[in-house]
Design an enzyme around this catalytic site. Structure first.
Site, short mmCIF file in Angstrom:
data_model
loop_
_atom_site.label_atom_id
_atom_site.label_comp_id
_atom_site.label_asym_id
_atom_site.label_seq_id
_atom_site.Cartn_x
_atom_site.Cartn_y
_atom_site.Cartn_z
N TYR A 120 2.66 9.94 -0.20
CA TYR A 120 3.77 9.39 0.56
C TYR A 120 5.12 9.71 -0.09
O TYR A 120 6.16 9.62 0.57
CB TYR A 120 3.65 7.88 0.71
N HIS A 124 -7.69 9.70 -2.00
CA HIS A 124 -7.08 9.64 -0.67
C HIS A 124 -7.97 10.29 0.41
O HIS A 124 -8.10 9.75 1.51
CB HIS A 124 -5.71 10.32 -0.69
N ASP A 177 0.84 -1.18 0.00
CA ASP A 177 0.00 0.00 0.00
C ASP A 177 0.88 1.24 0.00
O ASP A 177 1.69 1.44 0.91
CB ASP A 177 -0.91 0.01 1.23
N LYS A 209 -2.85 5.92 -4.15
CA LYS A 209 -3.95 6.85 -3.85
C LYS A 209 -3.70 8.20 -4.50
O LYS A 209 -2.56 8.66 -4.56
CB LYS A 209 -4.09 7.03 -2.33
#
Length: 295
Positions: free
Chosen positions: A68, A126, A63, A93
């Protein structure tokens, strides 16, 4: 190829785990491993090695997210692992800055390039960002186009509340396959989970051990001692038995292994109920009804 890298690839290829991770079937027929490896707050510099460690342990579900900043490193780990593409389930996401229809389409292509793949297994919005000008329904319509174009095998959302989910279902013909929300013993998120279950939306749990806040909980410690397990294992097993898809994060090899070893024990019904009874409606992250941060 570097000898150390050659050795790592060989180890991954030869690694035969005794653990069979259960598969959850999504509402479009795609299957997803119930246990995965999370990369939230893992720096780009350490992501590749951490994901390779996870592959060695046996994880086949990763994931990540545009937010990120480590999609490219996840892609590098996949490439260097020697694993076939269809052996690994990859989720990413959509970043909050790409909610406009055309921006979302372009951002999906960016994730594919960063990951080095032709198709994501799961692509999520997200955050709903309900207080800003761009309507998340418009964003969802873009996600549907991404799905129809074959750029993701399944699409879903993250941090969507019941009201947000209901709007998507009322205004489009496509229900999310997944809703990734904060869940842990101190935030059981019952209302959203019940809505997900009623509408055949799989629930994923982020912050599954409440950013470590549950690790000193007396009840969880008592159960862990009785079962000769760690508190993290007991908590993650509670998630598994609730039917959540869960992806704990660690960069420490021993904890990566610990978090994977969840399938040779079970919690009794009384323990599951007692853990659920710890709920305080206490979040470790933002409230989806008001969060509007655009990085």
């Amino acid at each position: 190829m570097d000898p150390a890298l050659t050795s790592a690839v060989a180890t991954i290829k030869e690694h035969l785990t005794m653990t069979t991770v259960p598969q959850i079937t999504l509402n479009n027929g795609v299957t997803i491993p119930q246990l995965g490896y999370g990369t939230f707050q893992i720096t780009p510099e350490t992501t590749k090695d951490a994901v390779l460690e996870a592959f060695e342990v046996g994880y086949r579900h990763i994931d990540t997210a545009q937010m990120y900043g480590n999609e490219a490193e996840v892609g590098q780990a996949l490439k260097e692992s020697g694993l076939a593409r269809d052996e690994v389930f990859i989720t990413s996401k959509l970043n909050n800055s790409f909610h406009k229809f055309d921006d979302a389409l372009e951002a999906a292509d960016g994730s594919l390039r960063a990951l080095g793949v032709e198709q994501m297994d799961l692509f999520l919005i997200h955050w709903p960002l309900p207080t800003i000008g761009v309507d998340y329904v418009e964003t969802w319509k873009a996600m549907i186009e991404i799905y129809k174009a074959g750029k993701a095998r399944a699409i879903g959302v993250s941090n969507f509340q019941v009201s947000h989910l209901q709007r998507l279902m009322d205004e489009t013909d496509t229900a999310p396959a997944v809703n990734q929300i904060e869940i842990h013993p101190y935030l059981t998120n019952e209302e959203v989970r019940a809505f997900d279950a009623k509408h055949n939306i799989a629930t994923e749990a982020w912050s599954p051990i409440a950013q470590g806040e549950v690790l000193d909980d007396p009840l969880l410690k008592e159960i862990a001692e009785r079962l000769d397990r760690t508190v993290a294992q007991v908590t993650l097993r509670w998630h598994i038995q609730q039917g959540h898809i869960v992806f704990p994060k660690s960069v420490t090899r021993s904890r990566i292994e610990e978090n994977f070893n969840l399938f040779d024990f079970e919690l009794g019904a009384e323990d599951v109920a007692a853990i659920s009874g710890l709920n305080k409606d206490e979040r470790t992250g933002p409230d989806p009804d008001s969060f509007d941060h655009i990085p």
